[in-house]
Design a protein around this motif. Structure first.
Motif, PDB file in Angstrom:
ATOM      1  N   ASP A  77       0.817  -1.212   0.000  1.00 44.49           N
ATOM      2  CA  ASP A  77       0.000   0.000   0.000  1.00 44.49           C
ATOM      3  C   ASP A  77       0.854   1.267   0.000  1.00 44.49           C
ATOM      4  O   ASP A  77       0.694   2.141  -0.866  1.00 44.49           O
ATOM      5  CB  ASP A  77      -0.933   0.020   1.218  1.00 44.49           C
ATOM      6  N   PHE A  78       1.718   1.385   0.991  1.00 44.99           N
ATOM      7  CA  PHE A  78       2.538   2.580   1.121  1.00 44.99           C
ATOM      8  C   PHE A  78       3.486   2.722  -0.067  1.00 44.99           C
ATOM      9  O   PHE A  78       3.724   3.826  -0.570  1.00 44.99           O
ATOM     10  CB  PHE A  78       3.330   2.504   2.435  1.00 44.99           C
ATOM     11  N   TRP A  79       4.012   1.590  -0.533  1.00 44.17           N
ATOM     12  CA  TRP A  79       4.909   1.581  -1.693  1.00 44.17           C
ATOM     13  C   TRP A  79       4.195   2.054  -2.951  1.00 44.17           C
ATOM     14  O   TRP A  79       4.743   2.836  -3.740  1.00 44.17           O
ATOM     15  CB  TRP A  79       5.464   0.174  -1.875  1.00 44.17           C
ATOM     16  N   MET A  80       2.945   1.610  -3.160  1.00 47.38           N
ATOM     17  CA  MET A  80       2.170   2.028  -4.326  1.00 47.38           C
ATOM     18  C   MET A  80       1.913   3.535  -4.294  1.00 47.38           C
ATOM     19  O   MET A  80       2.073   4.232  -5.316  1.00 47.38           O
ATOM     20  CB  MET A  80       0.837   1.286  -4.375  1.00 47.38           C
ATOM     21  N   LYS A  81       1.518   4.054  -3.151  1.00 47.47           N
ATOM     22  CA  LYS A  81       1.208   5.482  -3.053  1.00 47.47           C
ATOM     23  C   LYS A  81       2.458   6.337  -3.292  1.00 47.47           C
ATOM     24  O   LYS A  81       2.362   7.446  -3.821  1.00 47.47           O
ATOM     25  CB  LYS A  81       0.612   5.785  -1.676  1.00 47.47           C
ATOM     26  N   ARG A  82       3.615   5.802  -2.916  1.00 48.97           N
ATOM     27  CA  ARG A  82       4.846   6.560  -3.088  1.00 48.97           C
ATOM     28  C   ARG A  82       5.367   6.490  -4.526  1.00 48.97           C
ATOM     29  O   ARG A  82       5.863   7.485  -5.062  1.00 48.97           O
ATOM     30  CB  ARG A  82       5.914   6.029  -2.124  1.00 48.97           C
ATOM     31  N   ASN A  83       5.243   5.314  -5.157  1.00 54.37           N
ATOM     32  CA  ASN A  83       5.835   5.112  -6.478  1.00 54.37           C
ATOM     33  C   ASN A  83       4.853   5.263  -7.637  1.00 54.37           C
ATOM     34  O   ASN A  83       5.261   5.606  -8.744  1.00 54.37           O
ATOM     35  CB  ASN A  83       6.486   3.720  -6.541  1.00 54.37           C
ATOM     36  N   PHE A  84       3.567   4.976  -7.383  1.00 55.17           N
ATOM     37  CA  PHE A  84       2.568   5.066  -8.456  1.00 55.17           C
ATOM     38  C   PHE A  84       1.328   5.809  -7.943  1.00 55.17           C
ATOM     39  O   PHE A  84       0.235   5.239  -7.869  1.00 55.17           O
ATOM     40  CB  PHE A  84       2.183   3.664  -8.953  1.00 55.17           C
ATOM     41  N   PRO A  85       1.486   7.076  -7.574  1.00 55.85           N
ATOM     42  CA  PRO A  85       0.354   7.818  -6.985  1.00 55.85           C
ATOM     43  C   PRO A  85      -0.808   8.009  -7.958  1.00 55.85           C
ATOM     44  O   PRO A  85      -1.934   8.280  -7.536  1.00 55.85           O
ATOM     45  CB  PRO A  85       0.986   9.160  -6.607  1.00 55.85           C
ATOM     46  N   VAL A  87      -2.107   5.699  -9.843  1.00 50.16           N
ATOM     47  CA  VAL A  87      -2.815   4.426 -10.058  1.00 50.16           C
ATOM     48  C   VAL A  87      -3.744   4.137  -8.880  1.00 50.16           C
ATOM     49  O   VAL A  87      -3.279   3.824  -7.771  1.00 50.16           O
ATOM     50  CB  VAL A  87      -1.826   3.255 -10.238  1.00 50.16           C
ATOM     51  N   PRO A  88      -5.066   4.221  -9.059  1.00 48.34           N
ATOM     52  CA  PRO A  88      -5.993   3.837  -7.987  1.00 48.34           C
ATOM     53  C   PRO A  88      -5.917   2.324  -7.752  1.00 48.34           C
ATOM     54  O   PRO A  88      -5.762   1.550  -8.699  1.00 48.34           O
ATOM     55  CB  PRO A  88      -7.367   4.233  -8.530  1.00 48.34           C
ATOM     56  N   PHE A  89      -6.024   1.908  -6.498  1.00 52.19           N
ATOM     57  CA  PHE A  89      -5.975   0.480  -6.204  1.00 52.19           C
ATOM     58  C   PHE A  89      -6.815   0.189  -4.967  1.00 52.19           C
ATOM     59  O   PHE A  89      -7.147   1.076  -4.176  1.00 52.19           O
ATOM     60  CB  PHE A  89      -4.531   0.012  -5.992  1.00 52.19           C
ATOM     61  N   VAL A  90      -7.140  -1.086  -4.807  1.00 60.30           N
ATOM     62  CA  VAL A  90      -7.833  -1.567  -3.618  1.00 60.30           C
ATOM     63  C   VAL A  90      -7.234  -2.915  -3.258  1.00 60.30           C
ATOM     64  O   VAL A  90      -6.893  -3.710  -4.137  1.00 60.30           O
ATOM     65  CB  VAL A  90      -9.358  -1.674  -3.850  1.00 60.30           C
ATOM     66  N   ARG A  91      -7.072  -3.150  -1.963  1.00 58.66           N
ATOM     67  CA  ARG A  91      -6.514  -4.431  -1.516  1.00 58.66           C
ATOM     68  C   ARG A  91      -7.333  -4.950  -0.343  1.00 58.66           C
ATOM     69  O   ARG A  91      -7.711  -4.190   0.549  1.00 58.66           O
ATOM     70  CB  ARG A  91      -5.054  -4.275  -1.085  1.00 58.66           C
ATOM     71  N   LEU A  98      -5.684  -3.185  -9.365  1.00 59.50           N
ATOM     72  CA  LEU A  98      -5.054  -1.931  -9.760  1.00 59.50           C
ATOM     73  C   LEU A  98      -5.719  -1.443 -11.042  1.00 59.50           C
ATOM     74  O   LEU A  98      -5.793  -2.177 -12.025  1.00 59.50           O
ATOM     75  CB  LEU A  98      -3.551  -2.117  -9.998  1.00 59.50           C
ATOM     76  N   HIS A  99      -6.210  -0.207 -11.036  1.00 59.10           N
ATOM     77  CA  HIS A  99      -6.909   0.359 -12.184  1.00 59.10           C
ATOM     78  C   HIS A  99      -5.903   0.994 -13.140  1.00 59.10           C
ATOM     79  O   HIS A  99      -5.242   1.976 -12.780  1.00 59.10           O
ATOM     80  CB  HIS A  99      -7.925   1.401 -11.727  1.00 59.10           C
ATOM     81  N   CYS A 100      -5.790   0.447 -14.329  1.00 58.53           N
ATOM     82  CA  CYS A 100      -4.789   0.911 -15.295  1.00 58.53           C
ATOM     83  C   CYS A 100      -5.462   1.537 -16.513  1.00 58.53           C
ATOM     84  O   CYS A 100      -6.607   1.240 -16.831  1.00 58.53           O
ATOM     85  CB  CYS A 100      -3.916  -0.268 -15.744  1.00 58.53           C
ATOM     86  N   HIS A 101      -4.722   2.391 -17.209  1.00 61.83           N
ATOM     87  CA  HIS A 101      -5.248   3.068 -18.394  1.00 61.83           C
ATOM     88  C   HIS A 101      -4.975   2.296 -19.677  1.00 61.83           C
ATOM     89  O   HIS A 101      -5.593   2.571 -20.712  1.00 61.83           O
ATOM     90  CB  HIS A 101      -4.646   4.468 -18.510  1.00 61.83           C
ATOM     91  N   SER A 102      -4.033   1.364 -19.632  1.00 57.15           N
ATOM     92  CA  SER A 102      -3.683   0.616 -20.838  1.00 57.15           C
ATOM     93  C   SER A 102      -3.116  -0.741 -20.457  1.00 57.15           C
ATOM     94  O   SER A 102      -2.719  -0.971 -19.300  1.00 57.15           O
ATOM     95  CB  SER A 102      -2.646   1.383 -21.666  1.00 57.15           C
ATOM     96  N   GLU A 103      -3.062  -1.639 -21.433  1.00 57.36           N
ATOM     97  CA  GLU A 103      -2.499  -2.961 -21.185  1.00 57.36           C
ATOM     98  C   GLU A 103      -1.008  -2.864 -20.893  1.00 57.36           C
ATOM     99  O   GLU A 103      -0.477  -3.620 -20.069  1.00 57.36           O
ATOM    100  CB  GLU A 103      -2.749  -3.869 -22.393  1.00 57.36           C
ATOM    101  N   LYS A 104      -0.326  -1.913 -21.541  1.00 57.26           N
ATOM    102  CA  LYS A 104       1.106  -1.736 -21.290  1.00 57.26           C
ATOM    103  C   LYS A 104       1.351  -1.311 -19.848  1.00 57.26           C
ATOM    104  O   LYS A 104       2.256  -1.829 -19.168  1.00 57.26           O
ATOM    105  CB  LYS A 104       1.689  -0.679 -22.231  1.00 57.26           C
TER     106      LYS A 104
END
Length: 281
Positions: A77-85, A87-91, A98-104
């Motif tokens: 959680d903390f790592w995601m918020k720091r590195n990929f702010p 990207v919305p996510f739920v755990r 993880l909600h992404c904008h593209s397949e890449k």
């Protein structure tokens, strides 16, 4: 959408990293001491063999889910918020989305999350981790995976009706097949047909709270799917009434009509029919 699952999560927690997370929240030496003892306590098999534990947290222990969530809070959680702010996510425990904008972006995130977990002694589950294309009226491309399950719901494209009365394809949740089968199995395990000495009020006292719980949780989205599952309880109850009360002479049709009338007339009917659920909520 990147759907991920942590493989053998509770069994592979690094004790040093776990205690580091605990120390971040408390300096009470007794708390730290007892948590460390809990983590490292050996177990005894039915054969009498003593098994030492150098990683993981005991499954089934009341504190294990709390410790695991504390661990994943820093590992993920903390790592995601720091590195990929962005990207919305739920755990929830060891499952996440993880909600992404593209397949890449989803593929890049899968690699990044995998590296992060491995650095903390964990791994992504190879079969339960996948990229899902949320196909609906606005996203019409083809993909091998177009649905996923999370917290008892299955998310996929479904027919929906707009406020203007037009039908369209919406990506939305409904009770999953696994959850539906679990509910049906639980209703069968009640064995209501054997409650020969019970009255209708007794049946309601035993099952109403459970039925309301299912309805309040699974009925929030696409309730028509849940109604089909819960209608099985109506069939069970009709069969019980037809056998229980002689005035129906074993007629399921008469028993069903009587129960329906009871549910419509009385807001506090002794037993909660699916009809009651759908009309009164």
């Amino acid at each position: 959408m990147l759907e991920f699952d942590v493989k053998g999560a509770f069994d592979n927690i690094d004790h040093d990293l776990m205690l580091k997370a605990v120390r971040h929240h408390t300096d009470c030496r007794w708390t730290i001491l007892y948590i460390e003892r809990w983590l490292k306590a050996s177990s005894v098999k039915s054969t009498g063999q003593v098994v030492e534990r150098d990683m993981g947290t005991p499954q089934g222990g009341v504190i294990s889910p709390l410790l695991f969530n504390l661990y994943l809070h820093y590992v993920f959680d903390f790592w995601m918020k720091r590195n990929f702010p962005q990207v919305p996510f739920v755990r929830y425990a060891d499952d996440g989305l993880l909600h992404c904008h593209s397949e890449k972006e989803a593929n890049d995130l899968m690699c990044a999350v995998g590296r992060r977990l491995r650095s903390c002694g964990l791994d992504l589950h190879p079969k339960k981790t996948k990229i899902v294309y949320c196909r609906d009226a606005n996203r019409t491309a083809q993909h091998s995976n177009t649905q996923f399950e999370f917290l008892g719901y299955v998310f996929r494209g479904r027919l929906a009706k707009s406020k203007q009365g037009k039908y369209f394809n919406s990506f939305s949740p409904a009770i999953s097949r696994t959850s539906a089968l679990g509910i049906t199995r639980t209703m069968r395990e009640w064995k209501i047909s054997r409650w020969t000495n019970a009255e209708l009020a007794d049946v309601g006292e035993k099952v109403n709270a459970i039925l309301r719980g299912w309805w309040n949780y699974y009925g929030v989205f696409y309730p028509s799917s849940l109604k089909r599952v819960l209608s099985h309880f109506n069939d069970i109850l009709v069969k019980w009434v037809a056998r229980k009360y002689k005035r129906f002479k074993g007629s399921k049709l008469k028993a069903r009509k009587w129960l329906r009338g009871l549910s419509e007339r009385e807001t506090n009917a002794p037993v909660l029919l699916v009809l009651g659920l759908t009309t009164s909520g």
